[in-house]
Design a protein around this motif. Sequence first.
Motif, PDB file in Angstrom:
ATOM      1  N   ILE A  57       0.850  -1.191   0.000  1.00 45.31           N
ATOM      2  CA  ILE A  57       0.000   0.000   0.000  1.00 45.31           C
ATOM      3  C   ILE A  57       0.884   1.238   0.000  1.00 45.31           C
ATOM      4  CG2 ILE A  57      -1.764   1.320   1.231  1.00 45.31           C
ATOM      5  CD1 ILE A  57      -2.753  -1.267   2.468  1.00 45.31           C
ATOM      6  N   THR A  58       0.816   2.000  -1.088  1.00 49.23           N
ATOM      7  CA  THR A  58       1.523   3.269  -1.183  1.00 49.23           C
ATOM      8  C   THR A  58       0.511   4.392  -0.953  1.00 49.23           C
ATOM      9  OG1 THR A  58       3.192   2.434  -2.717  1.00 49.23           O
ATOM     10  CG2 THR A  58       2.819   4.817  -2.699  1.00 49.23           C
ATOM     11  N   VAL A  59       0.777   5.221   0.026  1.00 47.58           N
ATOM     12  CA  VAL A  59      -0.108   6.343   0.330  1.00 47.58           C
ATOM     13  C   VAL A  59       0.541   7.631  -0.155  1.00 47.58           C
ATOM     14  CG1 VAL A  59      -1.212   7.691   2.146  1.00 47.58           C
ATOM     15  CG2 VAL A  59      -1.172   5.205   2.307  1.00 47.58           C
ATOM     16  N   ILE A  60      -0.214   8.393  -0.934  1.00 51.40           N
ATOM     17  CA  ILE A  60       0.226   9.711  -1.396  1.00 51.40           C
ATOM     18  C   ILE A  60      -0.610  10.747  -0.659  1.00 51.40           C
ATOM     19  CG2 ILE A  60       0.469  11.243  -3.377  1.00 51.40           C
ATOM     20  CD1 ILE A  60       0.604   8.701  -5.135  1.00 51.40           C
ATOM     21  N   ILE A 238       4.852  12.259   0.437  1.00 49.64           N
ATOM     22  CA  ILE A 238       4.265  13.528   0.854  1.00 49.64           C
ATOM     23  C   ILE A 238       4.518  14.570  -0.228  1.00 49.64           C
ATOM     24  CG2 ILE A 238       4.251  15.339   2.618  1.00 49.64           C
ATOM     25  CD1 ILE A 238       5.197  13.289   4.639  1.00 49.64           C
ATOM     26  N   LEU A 239       3.421  15.182  -0.701  1.00 50.35           N
ATOM     27  CA  LEU A 239       3.495  16.212  -1.737  1.00 50.35           C
ATOM     28  C   LEU A 239       3.238  17.596  -1.166  1.00 50.35           C
ATOM     29  CD1 LEU A 239       1.447  14.668  -4.722  1.00 50.35           C
ATOM     30  CD2 LEU A 239       3.914  14.582  -4.370  1.00 50.35           C
ATOM     31  N   LYS A 240       3.874  18.586  -1.783  1.00 50.01           N
ATOM     32  CA  LYS A 240       3.611  19.998  -1.472  1.00 50.01           C
ATOM     33  C   LYS A 240       3.793  20.794  -2.763  1.00 50.01           C
ATOM     34  CE  LYS A 240       5.064  23.881   1.456  1.00 50.01           C
ATOM     35  NZ  LYS A 240       5.421  24.838   0.393  1.00 50.01           N
ATOM     36  N   ASP A 241       2.765  21.529  -3.151  1.00 47.95           N
ATOM     37  CA  ASP A 241       2.829  22.370  -4.349  1.00 47.95           C
ATOM     38  C   ASP A 241       3.300  21.596  -5.574  1.00 47.95           C
ATOM     39  OD1 ASP A 241       1.962  24.553  -2.877  1.00 47.95           O
ATOM     40  OD2 ASP A 241       4.006  25.196  -2.385  1.00 47.95           O
ATOM     41  N   GLY A 242       2.821  20.364  -5.713  1.00 49.50           N
ATOM     42  CA  GLY A 242       3.125  19.570  -6.893  1.00 49.50           C
ATOM     43  C   GLY A 242       4.468  18.888  -6.899  1.00 49.50           C
ATOM     44  N   GLU A 243       5.169  18.886  -5.765  1.00 53.25           N
ATOM     45  CA  GLU A 243       6.478  18.251  -5.691  1.00 53.25           C
ATOM     46  C   GLU A 243       6.534  17.290  -4.506  1.00 53.25           C
ATOM     47  OE1 GLU A 243       9.958  20.782  -6.362  1.00 53.25           O
ATOM     48  OE2 GLU A 243       8.593  22.465  -6.686  1.00 53.25           O
TER      49      GLU A 243
END
Length: 347
Positions: A57-60, A238-243
Amino acid sequence: MTESFVSIRNLYKIFGPSPKSMISHAKSGLGKEEMLRKYGHVLGLRDINVEIQKGKITVIMGLSGSGKSTLIRHFNRLIDPTDGQVVVNKVDITKLGPSELRQLRRTQMSMVFQKFALFPHETVLNNIGTPCSVRGDDPKAVKLTALKWLGRVGLAGTENMYPHQLSGGMQQRVGLARALASNSEIMLMDEAYSALDPIIRSSMQDLLLELQKDLHKTVVFITHDLDEALKIADHLVILKDGEVVQQGDPQAIMLNPSNEYVKRFVSEINRLRVIRVRSVMDVAAAAASNDVIDGNVTLERAIGAAMGDANKVFDVQLDGKHAGSLRMENVLKVISTVDDIDAQHVS
């Protein structure tokens, strides 16, 4: 090492009238706000590289606007990338034609939606059997498959009901059963539980983990909730502003946040309830105690087992074998503030 089943490689997504012309600007580091102000384009994703492991399980996760829902829609090409690759089982799906893409969606991927997306005019049984019916399976086989998964999600006996007759949690179980009925290797779950109340949401998380023990699906799960991510993730992005700002084992991220943004996320979490003994044990140490503790239990459980003894030492076991030692003094270091973790690193 578990093989990568899906690889996201150097993925960019830019929205606007001429996105291809913006790639060079995105790769040179032009910021999201500046691209919008100067060129009228929105930078959705920048240079995303993620390896999705088979059977895990990969959580984004990320806040609203981080790009997580945009990213998951690239997995089945509901959105096409502006640049980069999406490789599924060694095939770059960005190069597939329409018929090949339809086959991919019918056989290799299923999706569980936030708003359930059930057909209101169809019975529960027919909703669950939809992927099989679309594929052209024999009607008798479709019914048997639908009944099987209806039972697995705990809704046996509701097959002749309609979605409006079910609670939100029950409807989401139907959505999960429908995804499982497709027998696809990859299951995409976009904020699947965010519309549910906390108690039902927790029970759905438990159901997913219970099913995963038997099915070993390759799951990509989108959420904005770190508690949820830490509960179910084998791999956390963990993403922030598309990165991507950090990715890896959730336990390692909790103990070693890479920057202030991630630190703010983890500072709100009760680490005692999510960090496992195996993450803070001394791996090199020989068995130093007759008191045994399972490496997969939480630090909260370890503190309870120590009964207030700060000098307690446990022999840590995984799958019935010695794996290391746990000193309660190290547990005390872990429960200090997040800002102190770097200075008081627990190996």
